[in-house]
Motif scaffolding. Sequence first.
Motif, PDB file in Angstrom:
ATOM      1  N   VAL A  21       0.815  -1.205   0.159  1.00 28.37           N
ATOM      2  CA  VAL A  21       0.042   0.094   0.047  1.00 28.37           C
ATOM      3  C   VAL A  21       0.774   1.119   0.082  1.00 28.37           C
ATOM      4  CG1 VAL A  21      -1.740   1.399   1.264  1.00 28.37           C
ATOM      5  CG2 VAL A  21      -1.754  -1.239   1.201  1.00 28.37           C
ATOM      6  N   ILE A  23       1.082   5.517  -0.222  1.00 33.11           N
ATOM      7  CA  ILE A  23       0.305   6.634   0.099  1.00 33.11           C
ATOM      8  C   ILE A  23       1.015   7.996  -0.143  1.00 33.11           C
ATOM      9  CG2 ILE A  23      -0.923   7.973   1.848  1.00 33.11           C
ATOM     10  CD1 ILE A  23      -0.416   4.783   3.349  1.00 33.11           C
ATOM     11  N   LEU A  25       1.207  11.542   0.569  1.00 33.99           N
ATOM     12  CA  LEU A  25       0.927  12.220   1.573  1.00 33.99           C
ATOM     13  C   LEU A  25       0.638  13.726   1.243  1.00 33.99           C
ATOM     14  CD1 LEU A  25       3.008  10.710   4.486  1.00 33.99           C
ATOM     15  CD2 LEU A  25       0.581  10.353   4.225  1.00 33.99           C
ATOM     16  N   TYR A  30      -4.206   7.183  -2.727  1.00 28.96           N
ATOM     17  CA  TYR A  30      -3.180   6.153  -2.456  1.00 28.96           C
ATOM     18  C   TYR A  30      -3.279   5.046  -3.543  1.00 28.96           C
ATOM     19  CZ  TYR A  30      -7.823   4.622  -0.414  1.00 28.96           C
ATOM     20  OH  TYR A  30      -9.095   4.281  -0.200  1.00 28.96           O
ATOM     21  N   TYR A  31      -2.601   3.867  -3.602  1.00 23.38           N
ATOM     22  CA  TYR A  31      -2.403   2.928  -4.123  1.00 23.38           C
ATOM     23  C   TYR A  31      -2.063   1.634  -3.733  1.00 23.38           C
ATOM     24  CZ  TYR A  31      -1.013   7.179  -6.849  1.00 23.38           C
ATOM     25  OH  TYR A  31      -0.863   8.429  -7.166  1.00 23.38           O
ATOM     26  N   SER A  32      -2.409   0.551  -4.431  1.00 20.40           N
ATOM     27  CA  SER A  32      -2.266  -0.942  -4.033  1.00 20.40           C
ATOM     28  C   SER A  32      -1.610  -1.715  -5.366  1.00 20.40           C
ATOM     29  CB  SER A  32      -3.329  -1.600  -3.487  1.00 20.40           C
ATOM     30  OG  SER A  32      -3.200  -2.948  -3.740  1.00 20.40           O
ATOM     31  N   GLU A 118      -3.044  -0.164  -8.826  1.00 22.45           N
ATOM     32  CA  GLU A 118      -4.415   0.422  -8.296  1.00 22.45           C
ATOM     33  C   GLU A 118      -4.499   1.701  -7.839  1.00 22.45           C
ATOM     34  OE1 GLU A 118      -7.822  -2.193  -6.697  1.00 22.45           O
ATOM     35  OE2 GLU A 118      -6.196  -3.875  -7.315  1.00 22.45           O
ATOM     36  N   TYR A 120      -6.322   4.974  -6.018  1.00 25.68           N
ATOM     37  CA  TYR A 120      -7.681   5.458  -5.200  1.00 25.68           C
ATOM     38  C   TYR A 120      -7.538   6.993  -5.186  1.00 25.68           C
ATOM     39  CZ  TYR A 120      -8.256   0.547  -4.191  1.00 25.68           C
ATOM     40  OH  TYR A 120      -8.305  -0.944  -4.383  1.00 25.68           O
ATOM     41  N   ASP A 122     -10.760   8.428  -3.943  1.00 21.20           N
ATOM     42  CA  ASP A 122     -11.949   9.076  -3.149  1.00 21.20           C
ATOM     43  C   ASP A 122     -11.781   9.441  -1.924  1.00 21.20           C
ATOM     44  OD1 ASP A 122     -11.093   6.488  -2.530  1.00 21.20           O
ATOM     45  OD2 ASP A 122     -13.106   5.723  -2.209  1.00 21.20           O
ATOM     46  N   MET A 123     -10.412   9.447  -1.211  1.00 21.59           N
ATOM     47  CA  MET A 123     -10.463   9.705   0.124  1.00 21.59           C
ATOM     48  C   MET A 123      -9.368  11.004   0.377  1.00 21.59           C
ATOM     49  SD  MET A 123     -12.249   8.110   2.044  1.00 21.59           S
ATOM     50  CE  MET A 123     -13.130   6.636   1.250  1.00 21.59           C
ATOM     51  N   ASP A 125      -9.831  14.049   0.728  1.00 21.22           N
ATOM     52  CA  ASP A 125     -10.251  14.898   2.006  1.00 21.22           C
ATOM     53  C   ASP A 125      -9.895  14.466   3.130  1.00 21.22           C
ATOM     54  OD1 ASP A 125     -11.564  16.834   0.315  1.00 21.22           O
ATOM     55  OD2 ASP A 125     -13.583  16.021   0.397  1.00 21.22           O
ATOM     56  N   LEU A 126     -10.044  13.237   3.518  1.00 17.52           N
ATOM     57  CA  LEU A 126      -9.875  12.684   4.529  1.00 17.52           C
ATOM     58  C   LEU A 126      -8.389  12.289   4.728  1.00 17.52           C
ATOM     59  CD1 LEU A 126     -13.140  10.279   4.731  1.00 17.52           C
ATOM     60  CD2 LEU A 126     -12.607  12.365   6.061  1.00 17.52           C
ATOM     61  N   LEU A 127      -7.441  11.895   3.723  1.00 18.97           N
ATOM     62  CA  LEU A 127      -6.124  11.550   3.973  1.00 18.97           C
ATOM     63  C   LEU A 127      -5.252  12.807   4.401  1.00 18.97           C
ATOM     64  CD1 LEU A 127      -5.704   8.398   1.795  1.00 18.97           C
ATOM     65  CD2 LEU A 127      -4.937   8.951   4.051  1.00 18.97           C
ATOM     66  N   LEU A 128      -5.447  13.826   4.145  1.00 17.70           N
ATOM     67  CA  LEU A 128      -4.541  15.175   4.126  1.00 17.70           C
ATOM     68  C   LEU A 128      -4.100  15.181   5.382  1.00 17.70           C
ATOM     69  CD1 LEU A 128      -5.594  17.532   1.550  1.00 17.70           C
ATOM     70  CD2 LEU A 128      -3.822  16.131   1.260  1.00 17.70           C
TER      71      LEU A 128
ATOM     72  N   ARG B 139      -9.144  19.731   7.699  1.00 16.09           N
ATOM     73  CA  ARG B 139      -8.795  18.352   8.174  1.00 16.09           C
ATOM     74  C   ARG B 139      -9.718  17.499   8.742  1.00 16.09           C
ATOM     75  NH1 ARG B 139      -5.550  20.419   5.054  1.00 16.09           N
ATOM     76  NH2 ARG B 139      -3.402  20.398   5.095  1.00 16.09           N
ATOM     77  N   ARG B 140      -9.729  16.146   8.356  1.00 15.07           N
ATOM     78  CA  ARG B 140     -10.342  15.371   9.201  1.00 15.07           C
ATOM     79  C   ARG B 140     -10.166  15.351  10.563  1.00 15.07           C
ATOM     80  NH1 ARG B 140      -6.634  12.229   8.386  1.00 15.07           N
ATOM     81  NH2 ARG B 140      -5.880  11.987  10.362  1.00 15.07           N
ATOM     82  N   LEU B 168      -9.230   8.087  11.236  1.00 17.42           N
ATOM     83  CA  LEU B 168      -9.372   8.030   9.728  1.00 17.42           C
ATOM     84  C   LEU B 168     -10.041   6.795   9.392  1.00 17.42           C
ATOM     85  CD1 LEU B 168      -8.498   8.923   6.961  1.00 17.42           C
ATOM     86  CD2 LEU B 168      -6.340   7.372   7.172  1.00 17.42           C
ATOM     87  N   LEU B 172     -13.388   6.401   7.131  1.00 16.65           N
ATOM     88  CA  LEU B 172     -13.396   5.598   5.893  1.00 16.65           C
ATOM     89  C   LEU B 172     -14.569   4.667   5.899  1.00 16.65           C
ATOM     90  CD1 LEU B 172      -9.617   4.789   5.488  1.00 16.65           C
ATOM     91  CD2 LEU B 172     -10.849   6.362   4.061  1.00 16.65           C
ATOM     92  N   TRP B 183     -18.691  19.692   4.679  1.00  8.49           N
ATOM     93  CA  TRP B 183     -17.370  20.366   5.074  1.00  8.49           C
ATOM     94  C   TRP B 183     -17.817  21.867   5.236  1.00  8.49           C
ATOM     95  CZ3 TRP B 183     -12.710  17.596   5.814  1.00  8.49           C
ATOM     96  CH2 TRP B 183     -12.735  16.561   5.447  1.00  8.49           C
ATOM     97  N   LEU B 213      -5.647   1.795   5.538  1.00  4.88           N
ATOM     98  CA  LEU B 213      -5.897   1.876   4.017  1.00  4.88           C
ATOM     99  C   LEU B 213      -6.276   0.505   3.453  1.00  4.88           C
ATOM    100  CD1 LEU B 213      -3.729   4.868   3.035  1.00  4.88           C
ATOM    101  CD2 LEU B 213      -6.170   4.789   3.176  1.00  4.88           C
ATOM    102  N   ILE B 217      -9.233  -0.800   1.351  1.00  5.80           N
ATOM    103  CA  ILE B 217      -9.160  -1.460   0.262  1.00  5.80           C
ATOM    104  C   ILE B 217     -10.078  -2.868   0.231  1.00  5.80           C
ATOM    105  CG2 ILE B 217      -7.617  -2.412  -1.615  1.00  5.80           C
ATOM    106  CD1 ILE B 217      -5.724  -0.077  -0.965  1.00  5.80           C
ATOM    107  N   ARG B 221     -12.990  -3.970  -2.094  1.00  2.00           N
ATOM    108  CA  ARG B 221     -12.890  -5.075  -3.252  1.00  2.00           C
ATOM    109  C   ARG B 221     -14.067  -6.088  -3.050  1.00  2.00           C
ATOM    110  NH1 ARG B 221      -6.790  -6.169  -2.307  1.00  2.00           N
ATOM    111  NH2 ARG B 221      -5.977  -4.501  -3.715  1.00  2.00           N
TER     112      ARG B 221
END
Lengths: 150, 239
Positions: A21, A23, A25, A30-32, A118, A120, A122-123, A125-128, B139-140, B168, B172, B183, B213, B217, B221
């Motif tokens: 995984v 990320i 930042l 993020y990726y897989s 892969e 992603y 979609d997150m 906003d939440l990941l920063l 921020r979250r 987080l 999620l 927001w 994370l 994921i 899936r």
Amino acid sequence: MASYKIRTPQISHETIDGETVIINLDNGNYYSIDGVGADIWNLIDSGANINQISELISENYNIDKDEVHESIEELTNELISEGLIVNSKNNEKFDKAAINLVSLENNKNPEYKKPSLEKYTDMQDLLLLDPIHEVDDESGWPTPKDSESD
Amino acid sequence: MPFPLISVIIPTYNRANFLHEAIESINNQNYSNLEIIIVDDGSTDNTKKIVKNLGSNLKYIYQKNKGPAAARNTGLKVAKGEIIGFLDSDDLWPVNKLNYQLKELLNSDMEIIIGGVKHLMLKDSKNPKFVEHSVTYNRRSLGSALFKISAFKKVGFLDENLILWEDLDWFLRAHEFGIKILWQKKITLLIRVHRENMSRDVNRGNKFLSKVLRNSIKRKRFLKNNGVKNLNLLYELSD
């Protein structure tokens, strides 16, 4: 021979049960990546150059080196355009014995699948993360730095 | 329900010096229908004594040290409010946070509202006074948010196995349940930045982040393979 390194500390990564995984930042993407791709990623992380990566992957997965080389180039180009790795002068010595590869974890012949990343988004906003401030070691407390911006 | 009961959960661990300011910032909200739940996560300082002197409207729960996620869950288990808020014991709520966020939250069909954050830092190393840093950001954060209790009824508790990034992980899961977040830019949390909450072990933190994370994921899936859009629908289907 081309060689790359992971763009730390902005890029965080971890391989768990054969799946890496990754990320970013900076932007919250993020990726897989798993199997062959996870091996290639961890070889880049260990300082191996493209030739060394091709050789090891071809050996471990019992596949033609030229075919592997092409896949590796495709993947590294993608990793560069996603801002996950950058070109490196490869000053590090690559130690083959020190790295744990997905393909070596099982005794069976691992199946070769073309690496695929892969993504992603979609997150974001939440990941920063929070902005980082500098700590003044004497006082143990950080003081504002006017030059900081969001 | 114009003025619903709000439960404010304060997890705390050895922050006796800051706790009274945090509670004062809640009492300054000019909102009377609220309960303040302080979950003392095994403090070894004089937290208990401080809380006793701070007034009778506080619910104080002591537990063995289990980490912030477990402390917040303890608060959630006893909370009676329709609305849930969190405040860490060294942070502050700006005036009118509650009224402002509550109004927006109740006027929308969203279940979570997240506002902006400002850091409080020392003016200089010799002056013990905290000042607001010029940078604001969105921020979250559990403390800058306000939640309808329905969100927790769907998503469940925070994962107590996570020492870091448990917020987080929860957000999620909320997203996967199809819960939408409103927001807003207005500052709704002031975070005191100091050495103890800054000296994060980056490598250890990143390991937890990757785990959180990866779990997300895997759930995505699973949903994709089962042709389901969100976890909520999955629960409805399995009934």
